[in-house]
Design a protein around this motif. Structure first.
Motif, PDB file in Angstrom:
ATOM      1  N   PHE A   9       0.810  -1.216   0.000  1.00  0.00           N
ATOM      2  CA  PHE A   9       0.000   0.000   0.000  1.00  0.00           C
ATOM      3  C   PHE A   9       0.846   1.270   0.000  1.00  0.00           C
ATOM      4  CE2 PHE A   9      -3.431  -2.780   1.764  1.00  0.00           C
ATOM      5  CZ  PHE A   9      -4.224  -2.715   0.637  1.00  0.00           C
ATOM      6  N   THR A  10       1.989   1.224   0.639  1.00  0.00           N
ATOM      7  CA  THR A  10       2.856   2.408   0.582  1.00  0.00           C
ATOM      8  C   THR A  10       3.399   2.618  -0.827  1.00  0.00           C
ATOM      9  OG1 THR A  10       4.706   1.080   1.391  1.00  0.00           O
ATOM     10  CG2 THR A  10       3.512   2.410   3.007  1.00  0.00           C
ATOM     11  N   LYS A  11       3.697   1.524  -1.524  1.00  0.00           N
ATOM     12  CA  LYS A  11       4.143   1.665  -2.908  1.00  0.00           C
ATOM     13  C   LYS A  11       3.012   2.186  -3.792  1.00  0.00           C
ATOM     14  CE  LYS A  11       7.705  -1.874  -2.669  1.00  0.00           C
ATOM     15  NZ  LYS A  11       8.097  -3.220  -3.057  1.00  0.00           N
ATOM     16  N   GLN A  12       1.802   1.735  -3.531  1.00  0.00           N
ATOM     17  CA  GLN A  12       0.659   2.213  -4.300  1.00  0.00           C
ATOM     18  C   GLN A  12       0.424   3.702  -4.065  1.00  0.00           C
ATOM     19  OE1 GLN A  12      -1.369   0.930  -6.632  1.00  0.00           O
ATOM     20  NE2 GLN A  12      -0.029  -0.840  -6.663  1.00  0.00           N
ATOM     21  N   ARG A  13       0.571   4.154  -2.837  1.00  0.00           N
ATOM     22  CA  ARG A  13       0.355   5.572  -2.540  1.00  0.00           C
ATOM     23  C   ARG A  13       1.398   6.451  -3.203  1.00  0.00           C
ATOM     24  NH1 ARG A  13      -3.639   7.576   0.076  1.00  0.00           N
ATOM     25  NH2 ARG A  13      -2.438   9.195   1.038  1.00  0.00           N
ATOM     26  N   GLN A  14       2.558   5.901  -3.458  1.00  0.00           N
ATOM     27  CA  GLN A  14       3.608   6.668  -4.129  1.00  0.00           C
ATOM     28  C   GLN A  14       3.438   6.655  -5.644  1.00  0.00           C
ATOM     29  OE1 GLN A  14       7.094   4.800  -2.648  1.00  0.00           O
ATOM     30  NE2 GLN A  14       6.937   5.743  -0.617  1.00  0.00           N
ATOM     31  N   GLU A  16       2.005   7.512  -9.121  1.00  0.00           N
ATOM     32  CA  GLU A  16       1.388   8.745  -9.616  1.00  0.00           C
ATOM     33  C   GLU A  16      -0.048   8.515 -10.066  1.00  0.00           C
ATOM     34  OE1 GLU A  16       2.108  12.011 -13.139  1.00  0.00           O
ATOM     35  OE2 GLU A  16       3.797  10.813 -12.434  1.00  0.00           O
ATOM     36  N   ARG A  17      -0.300   7.423 -10.736  1.00  0.00           N
ATOM     37  CA  ARG A  17      -1.657   7.129 -11.216  1.00  0.00           C
ATOM     38  C   ARG A  17      -2.623   6.955 -10.035  1.00  0.00           C
ATOM     39  NH1 ARG A  17      -2.516   2.802 -15.771  1.00  0.00           N
ATOM     40  NH2 ARG A  17      -1.898   4.592 -17.007  1.00  0.00           N
ATOM     41  N   PHE A  18      -2.160   6.312  -8.980  1.00  0.00           N
ATOM     42  CA  PHE A  18      -2.990   6.116  -7.800  1.00  0.00           C
ATOM     43  C   PHE A  18      -3.349   7.449  -7.159  1.00  0.00           C
ATOM     44  CE2 PHE A  18      -3.433   5.601  -3.225  1.00  0.00           C
ATOM     45  CZ  PHE A  18      -4.442   4.653  -3.151  1.00  0.00           C
ATOM     46  N   THR A  19      -2.370   8.328  -7.014  1.00  0.00           N
ATOM     47  CA  THR A  19      -2.652   9.616  -6.388  1.00  0.00           C
ATOM     48  C   THR A  19      -3.569  10.470  -7.253  1.00  0.00           C
ATOM     49  OG1 THR A  19      -0.556  10.449  -7.271  1.00  0.00           O
ATOM     50  CG2 THR A  19      -0.566   9.711  -4.989  1.00  0.00           C
ATOM     51  N   GLU A  20      -3.415  10.424  -8.573  1.00  0.00           N
ATOM     52  CA  GLU A  20      -4.311  11.175  -9.454  1.00  0.00           C
ATOM     53  C   GLU A  20      -5.738  10.654  -9.356  1.00  0.00           C
ATOM     54  OE1 GLU A  20      -2.785  11.004 -13.405  1.00  0.00           O
ATOM     55  OE2 GLU A  20      -1.058  12.272 -12.958  1.00  0.00           O
ATOM     56  N   THR A  21      -5.888   9.333  -9.346  1.00  0.00           N
ATOM     57  CA  THR A  21      -7.213   8.735  -9.249  1.00  0.00           C
ATOM     58  C   THR A  21      -7.856   9.063  -7.909  1.00  0.00           C
ATOM     59  OG1 THR A  21      -6.440   6.929 -10.637  1.00  0.00           O
ATOM     60  CG2 THR A  21      -8.488   6.582  -9.451  1.00  0.00           C
ATOM     61  N   ALA A  22      -7.095   8.963  -6.845  1.00  0.00           N
ATOM     62  CA  ALA A  22      -7.626   9.269  -5.517  1.00  0.00           C
ATOM     63  C   ALA A  22      -8.057  10.732  -5.436  1.00  0.00           C
ATOM     64  CB  ALA A  22      -6.588   8.963  -4.447  1.00  0.00           C
ATOM     65  N   GLU A  23      -7.292  11.609  -6.032  1.00  0.00           N
ATOM     66  CA  GLU A  23      -7.641  13.032  -6.012  1.00  0.00           C
ATOM     67  C   GLU A  23      -8.916  13.301  -6.811  1.00  0.00           C
ATOM     68  OE1 GLU A  23      -7.456  16.723  -4.655  1.00  0.00           O
ATOM     69  OE2 GLU A  23      -6.091  15.102  -4.087  1.00  0.00           O
ATOM     70  N   LEU A  24      -9.053  12.642  -7.953  1.00  0.00           N
ATOM     71  CA  LEU A  24     -10.281  12.796  -8.741  1.00  0.00           C
ATOM     72  C   LEU A  24     -11.496  12.285  -7.984  1.00  0.00           C
ATOM     73  CD1 LEU A  24      -9.119  11.794 -12.321  1.00  0.00           C
ATOM     74  CD2 LEU A  24      -9.906  14.034 -11.565  1.00  0.00           C
TER      75      LEU A  24
END
Length: 58
Positions: A9-14, A16-24
């Protein structure tokens, strides 16, 4: 074993695609539901105020 999930999960949070999706999701989904709930509360409050105004004018 739990540490494996933590590392994953820490790798996923780092990622870029994950953070963009979470922000959307935060911007679109959460804001719409919060605005919808606030508008529902406002409509209920508006009804209460109109009823009180009607009673006082009557």
């Amino acid at each position: 074993m739990p540490y494996d999930y933590y590392d994953y999960f820490t790798k996923q949070r780092q990622n870029e695609r994950f953070t963009e999706t979470a922000e959307l999701v935060r911007q679109n989904l959460w804001s719409e539901t919060i605005n919808f709930r606030l508008s529902q509360r406002w409509m209920i409050m508006e009804d209460i105020l109109f009823n009180r105004l009607y009673r006082s004018l009557r």
